[in-house]
Design a protein around this motif. Structure first.
Motif, mmCIF file in Angstrom:
data_model
loop_
_atom_site.group_PDB
_atom_site.id
_atom_site.type_symbol
_atom_site.label_atom_id
_atom_site.label_comp_id
_atom_site.label_asym_id
_atom_site.label_seq_id
_atom_site.Cartn_x
_atom_site.Cartn_y
_atom_site.Cartn_z
ATOM 1 N N GLU A 205 -5.985 -13.401 0.789
ATOM 2 C CA GLU A 205 -7.261 -12.756 0.454
ATOM 3 C C GLU A 205 -7.729 -11.847 1.572
ATOM 4 N N SER A 206 -7.651 -12.357 2.808
ATOM 5 C CA SER A 206 -8.149 -11.531 3.911
ATOM 6 C C SER A 206 -7.247 -10.325 4.108
ATOM 7 N N ARG A 207 -5.927 -10.520 3.903
ATOM 8 C CA ARG A 207 -5.033 -9.380 4.049
ATOM 9 C C ARG A 207 -5.324 -8.329 2.954
ATOM 10 N N THR A 208 -5.585 -8.841 1.725
ATOM 11 C CA THR A 208 -5.906 -7.900 0.633
ATOM 12 C C THR A 208 -7.179 -7.143 0.983
ATOM 13 N N GLY A 209 -8.168 -7.898 1.524
ATOM 14 C CA GLY A 209 -9.428 -7.249 1.912
ATOM 15 C C GLY A 209 -9.184 -6.198 2.965
ATOM 16 N N MET A 210 -8.332 -6.569 3.945
ATOM 17 C CA MET A 210 -8.061 -5.618 5.026
ATOM 18 C C MET A 210 -7.365 -4.376 4.490
ATOM 19 N N ASN A 211 -6.378 -4.631 3.599
ATOM 20 C CA ASN A 211 -5.661 -3.490 3.023
ATOM 21 C C ASN A 211 -6.613 -2.594 2.248
ATOM 22 N N LEU A 212 -7.518 -3.272 1.504
ATOM 23 C CA LEU A 212 -8.492 -2.495 0.727
ATOM 24 C C LEU A 212 -9.355 -1.659 1.656
ATOM 25 N N GLU A 213 -9.804 -2.301 2.763
ATOM 26 C CA GLU A 213 -10.633 -1.614 3.757
ATOM 27 C C GLU A 213 -9.892 -0.414 4.317
ATOM 28 N N ARG A 214 -8.589 -0.696 4.662
ATOM 29 C CA ARG A 214 -7.771 0.363 5.253
ATOM 30 C C ARG A 214 -7.627 1.525 4.264
ATOM 31 N N GLU A 215 -7.385 1.144 3.004
ATOM 32 C CA GLU A 215 -7.206 2.174 1.971
ATOM 33 C C GLU A 215 -8.506 2.966 1.801
ATOM 34 N N ARG A 216 -9.643 2.216 1.845
ATOM 35 C CA ARG A 216 -10.944 2.873 1.704
ATOM 36 C C ARG A 216 -11.148 3.846 2.872
ATOM 37 N N ALA A 217 -10.793 3.370 4.085
ATOM 38 C CA ALA A 217 -10.960 4.223 5.272
ATOM 39 C C ALA A 217 -10.079 5.454 5.149
ATOM 40 N N ARG A 218 -8.829 5.221 4.652
ATOM 41 C CA ARG A 218 -7.921 6.353 4.496
ATOM 42 C C ARG A 218 -8.472 7.358 3.501
ATOM 43 N N ARG A 219 -9.031 6.800 2.397
ATOM 44 C CA ARG A 219 -9.583 7.668 1.359
ATOM 45 C C ARG A 219 -10.771 8.467 1.920
ATOM 46 N N ALA A 220 -11.617 7.757 2.714
ATOM 47 C CA ALA A 220 -12.775 8.428 3.308
ATOM 48 C C ALA A 220 -12.312 9.531 4.249
ATOM 49 N N GLU A 221 -11.222 9.243 4.977
ATOM 50 C CA GLU A 221 -10.712 10.244 5.912
ATOM 51 C C GLU A 221 -10.189 11.465 5.151
ATOM 52 N N ARG A 222 -9.456 11.163 4.037
ATOM 53 C CA ARG A 222 -8.926 12.264 3.227
ATOM 54 C C ARG A 222 -10.064 13.100 2.681
ATOM 55 N N LEU A 223 -11.112 12.388 2.223
ATOM 56 C CA LEU A 223 -12.276 13.070 1.648
ATOM 57 C C LEU A 223 -12.963 13.947 2.697
ATOM 58 N N ALA A 224 -13.103 13.358 3.917
ATOM 59 C CA ALA A 224 -13.755 14.109 4.998
ATOM 60 C C ALA A 224 -12.950 15.355 5.329
ATOM 61 N N LYS A 225 -11.598 15.185 5.325
ATOM 62 C CA LYS A 225 -10.747 16.334 5.623
ATOM 63 C C LYS A 225 -10.936 17.420 4.572
#
Ligand code: C2E
Ligand code: MG
Ligand code: MG
Length: 667
Positions: A205-225
């Motif tokens: 669960e925590s790994r899934t949460g972390m992956n989700l967080e990471r994916e969200r951060a990546r998406r936010a970074e892509r969006l910011a770019k």
């Protein structure tokens, strides 16, 4: 869903494939089993064979059961070896796991039955072997599928527990001891399996949460770019035409010029200026003007073909060109002619047909000659020459234009000298009431007598000062000096001051001017600001804000040179003025032509109907003055009234009546 299926699902509990966490858990389980199960089968196999061999002697009957179990295990072993690197959908994994659970029951029951058989029918040693191999098999299997506790508990329950029970039921002390201790081990193991499962679920669960967080951060970074890229595009694009704007144009020009210093590839830089556009804008409104500009942009972009060609809108009705691969004057001229020809066809907007034309000035940049600022000046010089050639004129910069260019360069160099702003002086030209002769104001006019270059008129050096960004410094110094003089005049005499286009369209310039007045101790209520309509064209909104601030501080705003070529009536509607200065071209011909008189009368009536007092400029004859008076023009300025005066003469003329009287008496 029937109760049977529900019970089955509960017993085989492997997880669910609906949620993301559930799917990840299934996947993790399956991956662990892919690695562990082959070892598990090796454990069972060795236990089976070990037991079979240990049971020794009479192998014939039991060996049949062993053969069956060995064959099944080998079959499953091959299945799992094949599945080692397989990736399955969550639903398939669920099925695989349930199958594993069923096989676990099958093996456990088989193993247990055979063990009991050996215990009951084997020799006395068989008992011990069965206990040893049976418990080893149960514990080994449980460990092998520990990632799937529902299956891991099966060998414990179906091999270990019956074995322990059977041992206790023998009622022999040694066997009871073995049975009880085996039972305790089984209980502890089952508890451990549950604990391990909880930990495993939490980890997934925590790994899934972390992956989700990471994916969200990546998406936010892509969006910011993407946002950044979008903002850059907007900052570099002219919103009306969609072409590059001046900022982008200058940046690309700089980049290409730098590249040209390193290669043999030169290019041409061009400036296109439209003729006849302003009247469309003024007469038919901004919407029509905008539509024409859009079409101009489209046509220029289509005309300036060639790889890497760039068209930009660099000003109100000014466009910039970069033409790679153009190396000769002839090529540059023909490219310029093509661009101008693209504007020849009439422009159709809202059922109307407009005709405009464009002049183009070009210059070549090559490895040995690619100084950007100089190139821009050369293109401008060529444009100036092109305009002299008439409509749709094209000119490529050549050294014979150099005289003009040289003078411009000299003026520029002189302006860059630190003491330039102190050397530029002012004169004051009176503006009088035409009926009473009363002095209303002095217009401050810049004068520059350069030791080497001689007199440089303001309409020559002001545009250069604007271009090299020193206009504000110069203007501040002039305003400060003019304010000091104005304080010597009667309070009713205003100071009329010209503000340049660049200055007017620079945010904050009003505050700067007011600060200068404050420092000089002059009341802003005595200031009259003269602006030209070209100044308003550059950035109307900033100009409006600056004028608004000046007005709020008490200054009057007058529109200068009204009637010079393309007087903009629309500005009278959009901007609040306190007065109008009529250009000399409206005044000069009035004595000789009836049409000119009518035109002047019309303009004066227009101003009167808007409640705007007028100052007529360039009044040179008594006749002109009398006519203006007759037509109702309130104020006037011109050589006949007075040429521009030195500050001392202006101070004497403008001094308060008491001081003037005192001075006359003293004389
Ligand atoms: P402007 O604001 O329209 O100023 C009037 C110009 O007409 C002045 O030219 C003045 O000397 C000239 N003039 C005055 N009476 C007569 C006349 O009876 N006949 C003729 N033919 N001309 C007359 P000047 O001083 O050469 O200035 C030219 C332009 O340069 C000004 O036009 C103004 O736009 C600009 N300018 C002058 N001083 C400054 C300044 O301090 N700052 C800014 N930004 N522009 C200035
Ligand atoms: Mg003026
Ligand atoms: Mg004027």
């Amino acid at each position: 869903m029937g109760w049977g299926k529900r019970l089955f699902d509960r017993l085989t509990d492997a997880g669910e494939a609906e949620s993301l966490a559930g799917r990840v858990l299934l996947d993790e389980r399956y991956r662990a089993l892919q690695r562990q199960i082959p070892f598990l089968y090796i454990v069972i196999l060795s236990n089976l064979l070990g037991l079979a061999l240990a049971a020794g002697g009479d192998l014939s009957a039991p060996f049949k059961a062993v053969t069956l179990l060995v064959a099944l295990i080998a079959f499953r072993l091959v299945h799992w070896l094949n599945a080692r690197d397989r990736t399955l959908a969550p639903e398939r994994i669920l099925r695989e796991l349930k199958k594993t659970w069923i096989y676990a029951i099958f093996f456990s029951v088989g193993f247990c039955t055979w063990s009991f058989y050996l215990m009951d029918y084997g020799d006395s040693d068989a008992y011990n072997y069965v206990v040893l191999f049976g418990s080893l098999a149960a514990i080994g299997c449980a460990y092998g599928v520990s990632r799937y506790p529902a299956a891991a508990k099966i060998p414990l329950l179906l091999v270990g527990v019956p074995l322990s029970g059977k041992l206790i039921l023998t009622l022999q002390a040694a066997h009871i001891g073995m049975g009880v201790s085996l039972g305790v081990v089984l209980l502890v193991l089952m508890r451990l399996l549950s604990l391990q499962e909880e930990g495993f679920k939490a980890l997934v669960e925590s790994r899934t949460g972390m992956n989700l967080e990471r994916e969200r951060a990546r998406r936010a970074e892509r969006l910011a770019k993407a946002e950044k890229a979008k903002a850059k595009t907007i900052a570099d694009t002219d919103p009306l035409t969609g072409l590059a704007n001046r900022r982008a144009f200058l940046r690309i020009l700089g980049r290409r010029a730098a590249a040209a210093t390193r290669s043999a590839e030169g290019f041409a830089l061009g400036t296109v200026d439209l003729d006849g556009f302003k009247p469309i804008n003024d007469t038919f409104g901004h919407a029509a003007g905008d539509a024409v500009l859009k079409e101009v942009g489209r046509r220029l972009a289509a005309a300036a073909v060639g790889e890497g060609a760039l068209i930009a809108r660099t000003g109100g009705d000014e466009f910039g060109l970069l033409l790679p691969g153009v190396h000769s004057d002839a090529a540059a001229r023909s490219a310029g002619a093509a661009v101008c020809a693209a504007l020849q066809e009439p422009f159709r907007v809202e059922g109307r047909e407009f005709r405009i034309s464009g002049c183009c000035g070009l210059t070549l940049l090559s490895r040995d000659d690619c100084h950007v600022e100089e190139a821009l000046v050369r293109a401008d010089t060529a444009l100036y020459r092109a305009k002299q050639n008439g409509r749709a004129g094209v000119a490529v910069f050549s050294p014979d234009m150099d005289e003009m260019h040289r003078r411009r360069k000299q003026v520029e160099t002189a302006l860059r000298e630190p003491e330039a702003k102190d050397r530029i002086g002012i004169v004051f030209q009176p503006i009088r009431d035409l009926a009473t002769g009363e002095l209303r104001a002095f217009e401050a006019l810049a004068r520059w007598d350069h030791p080497e270059l001689g007199r440089i008129p303001p309409d020559q050096f002001i545009p250069v000062a604007e271009q090299i960004n020193v206009i504000e410094e110069i203007s501040d110094a002039l305003l400060a000096a003019a304010a000091v003089e104005a304080k010597k005049w009667a309070a009713a005499v205003r100071l009329s001051f010209n503000v340049s286009a660049v200055q007017l369209c620079t945010a904050g310039s009003a505050e700067r001017m007011l600060a200068v007045l404050g420092e000089a101790g002059m009341d802003p209520g005595r200031l009259q600001v003269e602006v030209t309509e070209t100044a308003l064209l550059v950035d109307f909104e900033v100009a409006r804000r600056n004028l608004q601030s000046l007005r709020e501080a008490g200054a009057r705003i007058v529109l200068d040179d009204f009637g010079a070529g393309h007087a903009s009536i629309s500005y009278l509607r959009e901007m609040q003025f306190d007065g109008i200065k009529l250009d000399g071209s409206l005044v000069a011909p009035v004595a000789d032509s009836l049409r000119s008189r009518r035109l002047l009368k019309g303009v004066l009536d227009l101003c009167a109907s808007m409640g705007l007092p007028c100052v007529a400029e360039h009044i040179e004859t008594e006749e002109q003055m009398a006519l203006l008076r007759e037509l109702g023009c309130r104020d006037g300025q011109g050589f006949i009234l007075s040429p521009p005066l030195h500050p001392a003469a202006a101070a004497a003329l403008g001094a308060p009546a008491v001081r003037r009287l005192g001075r006359r008496k003293a004389a």
